[in-house]
Scaffold this active site. Structure first.
Site, mmCIF file in Angstrom:
data_model
loop_
_atom_site.group_PDB
_atom_site.id
_atom_site.type_symbol
_atom_site.label_atom_id
_atom_site.label_comp_id
_atom_site.label_asym_id
_atom_site.label_seq_id
_atom_site.Cartn_x
_atom_site.Cartn_y
_atom_site.Cartn_z
ATOM 1 N N HIS A 68 -9.516 -11.261 -13.588
ATOM 2 C CA HIS A 68 -8.993 -10.551 -14.979
ATOM 3 C C HIS A 68 -7.606 -10.593 -14.829
ATOM 4 O O HIS A 68 -6.983 -10.345 -13.853
ATOM 5 C CB HIS A 68 -9.709 -9.441 -15.160
ATOM 6 C CG HIS A 68 -9.265 -8.663 -16.258
ATOM 7 N ND1 HIS A 68 -9.666 -9.194 -17.638
ATOM 8 C CD2 HIS A 68 -8.646 -7.482 -16.790
ATOM 9 C CE1 HIS A 68 -9.190 -8.494 -18.648
ATOM 10 N NE2 HIS A 68 -8.729 -7.356 -18.020
ATOM 11 N N CYS A 96 0.937 -1.278 -0.051
ATOM 12 C CA CYS A 96 -0.060 -0.074 0.075
ATOM 13 C C CYS A 96 0.871 1.079 -0.021
ATOM 14 O O CYS A 96 0.141 2.379 -0.125
ATOM 15 C CB CYS A 96 -0.902 0.009 1.107
ATOM 16 S SG CYS A 96 -2.207 -1.189 1.052
ATOM 17 N N GLY A 135 -14.759 9.441 1.342
ATOM 18 C CA GLY A 135 -13.476 8.869 1.263
ATOM 19 C C GLY A 135 -13.578 7.549 1.931
ATOM 20 O O GLY A 135 -12.649 6.942 2.631
ATOM 21 N N LYS A 162 0.638 3.537 -3.183
ATOM 22 C CA LYS A 162 -0.692 4.117 -3.586
ATOM 23 C C LYS A 162 -0.208 5.385 -4.134
ATOM 24 O O LYS A 162 0.805 6.171 -3.784
ATOM 25 C CB LYS A 162 -1.614 4.412 -2.196
ATOM 26 C CG LYS A 162 -2.338 3.087 -1.704
ATOM 27 C CD LYS A 162 -3.323 3.567 -0.737
ATOM 28 C CE LYS A 162 -4.047 2.360 -0.445
ATOM 29 N NZ LYS A 162 -5.199 2.758 0.752
ATOM 30 N N ASP A 186 -14.173 3.314 2.901
ATOM 31 C CA ASP A 186 -13.324 2.223 2.627
ATOM 32 C C ASP A 186 -13.940 1.490 1.390
ATOM 33 O O ASP A 186 -13.365 0.760 0.657
ATOM 34 C CB ASP A 186 -13.091 1.406 3.847
ATOM 35 C CG ASP A 186 -12.179 1.902 4.798
ATOM 36 O OD1 ASP A 186 -11.005 1.980 4.657
ATOM 37 O OD2 ASP A 186 -12.931 2.118 5.805
#
Length: 337
Positions: free
Chosen positions: A146, A14, A55, A17, A57
């Site tokens: 995918h 993370c 904003g 980001k 989760d």
């Protein structure tokens, strides 16, 4: 020769980001009226309960039958060198968004980017195997997904869950007087940075990242919590800033009460701090009273976590209280003591 997956990506977990300030600018125009004029068209038998505005989760939609659908997606570059562990971590991280909303994951689809001419496909299979095993442990189906040929390896999941619309945990439901509970120790970011640069393995970090937030979410709901978020790439301070701003309160953190993983402080002292953690601190600094804390302590509080714990407004038995919510103070969402 063993392959170190973390060396095939510019960032890790993370911490890769898009910086929070930049991200907010990107999405700032997506919550208002349609650019072509008028409101968005109505959707039959569905009501958006949680969207972009706070904003939060995950997105939450109420459908017929008194059920809320919780939808999220999360993926990132390798945070550890072991392919199987990376898959487990990425899956636990994606499922966490559903738990943070008070939901139960039901079905997930894989999202895989792979440099097929550079890394063996057998490693990709190990990544997917790790994700599948964690999803199974969560009681969540995995049904396809995918994949794309990508210069950097990336993996995660899009997850759909269910929740009781009357018992959601949102980041805009905090109120003054509530204590702040944290369900996992911090320090994952600095340990992952050390792992990426030196190859040292930290089992305590892997254990923390692969631990599901399922039990913490259930305990929070049982305690009557209505406000929560998970602590990931924006660090404790970044996610707490978002929660306090959305709730119209100021959050006070008792720095001495915040738990850390073993060896986290040593990794910090040796300089293993990601750029993402520094950007997190820069982002919240204008909105915070940081007191007299040393810069290193502030960097730990802003440390970019991967598959971190839940941050809950309310007391949850068995987990440490690290602060409280206060009435709003003008121009300040955070105060650290």
């Amino acid at each position: 020769m063993s392959i170190r997956l973390t060396q095939y990506a510019h960032g890790g977990g993370c911490a890769c980001k898009i910086p929070p300030g930049e991200l907010e600018q990107i999405v700032s125009g997506l919550t208002g009226p349609s650019p072509t004029g008028g409101a968005a068209p109505p959707v039959a038998n569905a009501e958006l309960l949680v969207g972009l505005d706070g904003g939060d989760d995950a997105a939450v939609v109420r459908i017929t039958g008194g059920t809320a659908l919780v939808a999220t997606a999360d993926f990132f570059t390798p945070v550890v060198d072991d392919a199987y562990d990376w898959g487990r971590i990425a899956a636990a991280n994606a499922l966490s968004d559903v738990y943070a909303m008070g939901g139960t994951p039901v079905v997930a689809v894989n999202l895989l980017g792979w440099p097929r001419d550079v890394l063996p496909m057998e490693l990709a299979a190990e990544v997917l195997r790790g994700g599948l095993e964690v999803a199974r442990a969560a009681g969540c189906h995995v049904a396809g997904g995918h994949s794309v040929d990508d210069p950097e390896p990336k993996y995660g999941m899009a997850v759909t869950g269910v929740a009781d619309p009357a018992r959601l945990m949102r980041n805009d439901a905090g109120r003054p007087g509530l204590p702040l509970t944290l369900t996992k120790p911090l320090g994952i970011g600095v340990l992952n940075s050390r792992h990426k640069r030196t190859g040292e393995v930290f089992p305590q970090a892997v254990a923390a990242m692969t631990e599901l937030n399922r039990d913490a979410s259930a305990a929070a709901l049982a305690a009557g919590a209505t406000c929560a978020t998970d602590v990931t790439g924006f660090g404790l301070l970044g996610h707490l800033h978002k929660l306090a701003r959305a709730s119209g309160v100021t959050a006070r953190v008792d720095a001495a009460a915040v738990p850390y993983l073993e060896d986290a402080r040593k990794a910090l002292a040796d300089g293993f701090v990601s750029g993402g953690s520094r950007r997190n601190l820069d982002w919240v600094r204008p909105h915070a009273d940081l007191g007299t804390l040393h810069e290193d302590e502030l960097l730990l509080l802003a440390d970019a976590q991967t598959s971190g714990g839940l941050l809950i407004a309310g007391e949850v038995p068995g987990y440490p209280i690290i602060g409280e919510l206060l009435p709003a103070q003008e121009g300040r969402t955070l105060t650290i003591r």
